[in-house]
Design a protein around this motif. Structure first.
Motif, short mmCIF file in Angstrom:
data_model
loop_
_atom_site.label_atom_id
_atom_site.label_comp_id
_atom_site.label_asym_id
_atom_site.label_seq_id
_atom_site.Cartn_x
_atom_site.Cartn_y
_atom_site.Cartn_z
N LYS A 120 42.22 34.97 37.20
CA LYS A 120 41.52 35.64 38.26
C LYS A 120 40.25 34.74 38.57
O LYS A 120 39.65 34.55 39.74
CB LYS A 120 41.08 37.01 37.75
CG LYS A 120 40.36 37.76 38.91
CD LYS A 120 40.14 39.20 38.55
CE LYS A 120 39.08 39.97 39.25
NZ LYS A 120 38.58 41.24 38.85
N GLU A 121 39.49 34.38 37.39
CA GLU A 121 38.18 33.75 37.43
C GLU A 121 38.69 32.29 38.03
O GLU A 121 37.72 31.85 38.96
CB GLU A 121 37.74 33.49 35.88
CG GLU A 121 36.99 34.85 35.55
CD GLU A 121 36.29 34.49 34.22
OE1 GLU A 121 35.63 33.14 33.96
OE2 GLU A 121 36.15 35.19 33.48
N SER B 266 39.18 32.47 41.71
CA SER B 266 37.98 32.93 42.36
C SER B 266 36.93 31.73 42.66
O SER B 266 36.44 31.27 43.69
CB SER B 266 37.07 33.81 41.63
OG SER B 266 35.96 34.31 42.00
#
Length: 108
Positions: free
Chosen positions: A96-97, A100
């Motif tokens: 997810k990071e 992002s």
């Protein structure tokens, strides 16, 4: 009377010559000052340009540091999962990071 006029003209010529010499000397003294001011101005412009480039470089390195931090977190999560076989939550968070971060980079 002629002597007085002659003396007066001689004195006037001396004063005129002296004033020309003073003007020439003062002009001679100001010339290096003008050259120095020009050099200082040129150097100040160069320093301003260098400072701008340093700020741009610093911002670029900050961006690279952010990318390295995200990639290293993802690598740690992958290593942890490979070693223990679990850490799925950590892997999902790292993914997810990373997504992002990559989306922020593309948008910029």
């Amino acid at each position: 009377m002629i002597d007085t006029i002659s003396e007066f003209l001689t004195l006037a010529m001396l004063v005129a010559n002296f004033s020309v010499m003073v003007y020439t000397f003062s002009k001679f003294l100001r010339e290096p000052e003008k050259k120095q001011e020009d050099r200082i101005s040129t150097l100040e412009d160069k320093v301003a340009w260098i400072e701008d480039r340093l700020k741009l470089g610093s911002n670029h390195f900050d961006s690279l540091d952010d990318g390295n931090r995200v990639a290293q977190k993802a690598l740690i999560a992958l290593l942890g999962h490979d070693i223990t076989g679990n850490n799925e939550a950590e892997l999902k968070e790292a993914k997810k990071e990373l997504n992002s971060y990559l989306l922020r980079k593309v948008v910029k």
